[in-house]
Design a protein around this motif. Structure first.
Motif, PDB file in Angstrom:
ATOM      1  N   GLY A  78       0.630  -1.195   0.403  1.00 30.93           N
ATOM      2  CA  GLY A  78       0.265   0.151  -0.260  1.00 30.93           C
ATOM      3  C   GLY A  78       0.824   1.234  -0.372  1.00 30.93           C
ATOM      4  O   GLY A  78       0.669   2.515   0.412  1.00 30.93           O
ATOM      5  N   CYS A  79       2.413   1.336   0.092  1.00 31.56           N
ATOM      6  CA  CYS A  79       2.844   2.340   0.033  1.00 31.56           C
ATOM      7  C   CYS A  79       2.798   3.286  -1.422  1.00 31.56           C
ATOM      8  O   CYS A  79       2.534   2.269  -2.304  1.00 31.56           O
ATOM      9  N   SER A 134       7.568   5.048   4.570  1.00 32.69           N
ATOM     10  CA  SER A 134       6.649   4.835   4.667  1.00 32.69           C
ATOM     11  C   SER A 134       6.194   3.157   4.598  1.00 32.69           C
ATOM     12  O   SER A 134       5.592   2.695   4.624  1.00 32.69           O
ATOM     13  N   HIS A 146       2.819   1.892   6.556  1.00 36.18           N
ATOM     14  CA  HIS A 146       2.051   1.056   6.193  1.00 36.18           C
ATOM     15  C   HIS A 146       2.184  -0.851   6.493  1.00 36.18           C
ATOM     16  O   HIS A 146       0.707  -1.184   6.647  1.00 36.18           O
ATOM     17  N   LYS A 203      -0.564  -0.644   9.913  1.00 38.37           N
ATOM     18  CA  LYS A 203      -1.170  -0.338   9.317  1.00 38.37           C
ATOM     19  C   LYS A 203      -2.243  -1.623   8.805  1.00 38.37           C
ATOM     20  O   LYS A 203      -3.136  -1.886   9.076  1.00 38.37           O
TER      21      LYS A 203
END
Length: 120
Positions: A20-21, A47, A51, A54
């Protein structure tokens, strides 16, 4: 041997994208391989950290935490009330100021002009 290293870097970047970066957070393969843009490489690692955390990985977050999406739902009554209210401050309404009371001729903004002679 150099081809294998560049291929590994490309695989790392692909994994970052799948996680998802965003592309603007990542670096070009040559940036790491030839040490051309180490700052962007560090940004990509930060980053990746955000991600991955998350996504549920148990790793420390580097940099600011990613924000969560916050959706707001308004009732029909609130939406209709917003259609009728006019925010006059947004349009520069100043409470009814006008030019009444202004003398004709020169307007004295900064006081009396010292070069101008006053009539008796």
């Amino acid at each position: 041997m150099p081809f294998v290293q560049m291929e590994n870097i490309a695989m790392f970047l692909g994994g970052c994208e799948r996680l998802g970066c965003p592309k603007h957070d990542l670096f070009q393969t040559i940036d790491l391989y030839e040490n051309k843009n180490p700052g962007q490489v560090v940004d990509a690692i930060w980053s990746l950290s955000r991600h991955a955390a998350k996504a549920g990985c148990d790793i420390p977050i580097l940099g600011p935490k990613l924000s969560d999406k916050h959706e707001v739902e308004f009732s029909e009554e609130v939406l209709n009330a917003g259609k009728t209210v006019i925010n006059t401050y947004q349009y520069g309404y100043s409470g009814g100021a006008n030019l009444s009371g202004q003398r004709s001729g020169r307007r004295e903004i900064g006081g009396v002009d010292p070069g101008r002679t006053q009539s008796p």
